[in-house]
Each structure stands twice: as structure tokens, then as C-alpha cells.
Enzyme design. Structure first.
Site, short mmCIF file in Angstrom:
data_model
loop_
_atom_site.label_atom_id
_atom_site.label_comp_id
_atom_site.label_asym_id
_atom_site.label_seq_id
_atom_site.Cartn_x
_atom_site.Cartn_y
_atom_site.Cartn_z
N SER A 158 39.27 34.46 7.47
CA SER A 158 38.17 34.14 6.94
C SER A 158 38.13 32.97 5.82
O SER A 158 39.32 32.57 5.70
CB SER A 158 38.01 35.45 5.86
OG SER A 158 36.88 35.12 4.99
N LYS A 159 37.16 32.28 6.40
CA LYS A 159 36.70 31.08 5.45
C LYS A 159 36.31 31.50 4.10
O LYS A 159 35.05 31.29 3.73
CB LYS A 159 35.69 30.23 6.00
CG LYS A 159 35.91 28.74 5.38
CD LYS A 159 35.02 27.72 6.14
CE LYS A 159 35.11 26.42 5.69
NZ LYS A 159 36.09 25.69 5.96
N ALA A 160 37.28 31.97 3.29
CA ALA A 160 36.96 32.74 1.98
C ALA A 160 37.38 31.54 0.74
O ALA A 160 38.28 30.89 0.90
CB ALA A 160 37.95 34.05 1.92
#
Length: 293
Positions: A158-160
Site C-alpha cells: 500500500s502507498k500508505a
């Protein structure tokens, strides 16, 4: 990079379904995304008024949110259209695009399943991550003091927002020591990535890049791999030990912000940007300025 503060600019930000005057796009201080990092985002670039690989970015945004346990209340097609509207409203031919989704302020605590999910899209002029002069010389990387987490300890696909905390810490330390960025290892001690860009090594004419099993498989990363194969270069994904840097003739970073940026130094290792770096810079620039959104 502009010195204008980001909360005091002219223009519009797409905010929960409508274009909102830039200075009015605000959230409450007790927003869950601020306190507990329940936020995901994308980094995109518009070239000649069109966002490169827009749908791939919108799809990854939706998937990043899913991995953090929430659903963005807009479809990929709706996010694409909202992005195009925002780019058009800002009027920039070349620009950086930042969609961000987060849990709101209805619930404060670790568990916040009843919170509202918000989405905003901002567009601004942001030149290449590194200056033209730095690119031509190659940038200098320090070793990061932090490692990328294992995929069983964090949602690394995830591009969290929370996953960038150690990147910020590492880059700040590198800059304080006179470097432009830092190279991070993964949890096993293999090469991973810089603080916000993927890594490529040129070894005897072939491209070697780390397997993205503990960090983001970048859209620019995959694009560069395709461009390299189109040139007939071998592309090898593998777990790369740090000592293999001694075998590399060229090294470069890739990412939406960094685009293609050669590296001249990592620790005791020195590199000279050469024909492969030059070819990838040229091929990528040509692609992003001709490909449709």
C-alpha cells in the site's frame, strides 16, 4: 522546489466531490488520518496537460485504501475524471498531482470503522525532484538508518502515509550530512529503495533491481523495466546484497517525483552516469510526453 506554503496558494483542490478554493480545503485537527496514519495517497505527474498512467495510479489508490481496511467512496473512473478536472482547473501544462484519501474526524481512537472516508486531489507545479545539475553529476546517497519493514509487519504493498515516516527520518539525516537522499535496506539486509524512489543497478549491461516484496512496486519502476526490455536490455529482479554495488557500473533511481535520476555515490561506492542512464532518461521523457492519460 517552491517556497510558497502549501496552505496559502491560489487555485482549487478537488475535495469530496467538488472543486474547492485552495485555502478552504481544510480538515479538523482531530482527524483520524493525522493521529493514526489511516491515509493513503498517490504521486502523479501531468505532462502537456495529461496525467501519465492516470488509471494505474487511481487503481493503486483504491487498492492501497483496501489494504488499510477502508473503501474510497468513488470509482476508479470517477477518480480519473476528478483528476482531469483538477488539472484543467489549475491550468498547468506540466504539474505534480497528489490524490489523498483518509479517515475523518467522526471517531477518535485506534478503532474508527464508523469514520467518514474523504478524498482530495491537489495539483501544483513541482519541477523534477532533483535539480538538472544534480542529475547530470549523479546524486549522492547515504545509508539509511532505518530498514523497510517485512510484508508480515506492515501493508507494504500500500502507498500508505505511515510507511513514509522512516523515509522522512532517513532523508532528513542524509541531508543533514550533505547527501541528497538515503538508500534503505529491506528487513533481511538486501538493497530495497531510496526514501521515495526505486533502485536500478547496471551490471555488465543488464539492469538489476530489487524484488519489491517489502516496498512499493512503483509504476515508474515497471515503466522503466518495459523501456529497458524494448531496448533489448536484460532486466533481472532479484534480492541484491549490498556488496553487489561494487559490481555496478551505473546506478539510478526512478519514481514519479524523481523520474530517472542517476546516482554517483552510495557509501564507499562510486558510479559514473553512463549510456544506460542517458538512454532511460531520454526514453522515459519521450514516453511521458507522448503517452495519453
Amino acid at each position: 522546489m517552491s517556497i510558497l506554503p502549501f496552505d496559502d496558494r491560489d487555485g482549487f483542490i478537488w475535495f469530496d466531490g467538488a472543486l474547492t478554493p485552495w485555502r478552504e480545503a481544510k480538515i479538523h485537527v482531530l482527524t483520524h488520518g493525522l493521529h493514526y496514519a489511516s491515509s493513503v495517497f498517490e504521486g502523479e505527474r501531468a505532462y502537456n496537460g495529461r496525467v501519465f498512467k492516470l488509471t494505474e495510479h487511481s487503481e493503486r489508490l483504491v487498492n492501497s485504501a483496501r489494504l488499510l481496511g477502508f473503501a474510497i467512496p468513488y470509482s476508479v473512473a470517477e477518480i480519473d475524471e476528478a483528476t482531469r478536472r483538477t488539472v484543467a482547473a489549475m491550468g498547468f501544462a506540466d504539474a505534480y498531482v497528489r490524490p489523498v484519501a483518509w479517515r475523518g474526524s467522526e471517531v477518535m481512537g485506534v478503532s474508527a470503522q464508523a469514520s467518514r472516508i474523504h478524498l482530495a486531489i491537489a495539483v501544483w507545479q513541482w519541477p523534477s525532484y532533483f535539480s538538472a545539475e544534480a542529475k547530470m553529476k549523479g546524486i549522492r546517497l547515504a545509508w539509511a538508518p532505518w530498514r523497510r519493514p517485512s510484508p508480515d509487519s506492515a501493508p507494504t504493498a500500500s502507498k500508505a502515509a505511515g510507511l513514509y515516516m522512516i523515509g522522512t527520518l532517513s532523508k532528513h539525516q542524509a541531508e543533514a550530512e550533505g547527501f541528497q537522499d538515503a538508500l534503505m535496506l529491506d528487513h533481511r539486509g538486501f538493497l530495497a529503495e531510496a526514501t521515495g524512489a526505486n533502485l536500478f543497478l547496471v551490471i555488465d549491461g543488464a539492469l538489476h533491481t530489487p524484488v519489491p516484496d517489502g516496498f512499493l512496486d512503483g509504476i515508474t519502476r515497471r515503466t522503466i523495466m518495459d523501456l529497458a526490455r524494448a531496448r533489448g536490455l536484460d532486466v533481472i529482479e532479484r534480492r541484491i546484497p549490498p556488496e553487489d554495488l561494487a559490481k555496478a557500473q551505473e546506478v539510478f533511481l526512478v519514481g514519479t517525483a524523481a523520474e530517472v535520476t542517476p546516482v554517483s555515490e552510495i557509501g564507499e561506492h562510486r558510479f559514473t552516469p553512463g549510456p544506460v542512464c542517458a538512454a532511460m532518461i531520454a526514453d522515459y521523457d519521450a514516453l511521458v510526453r507522448t503517452a495519453g492519460a
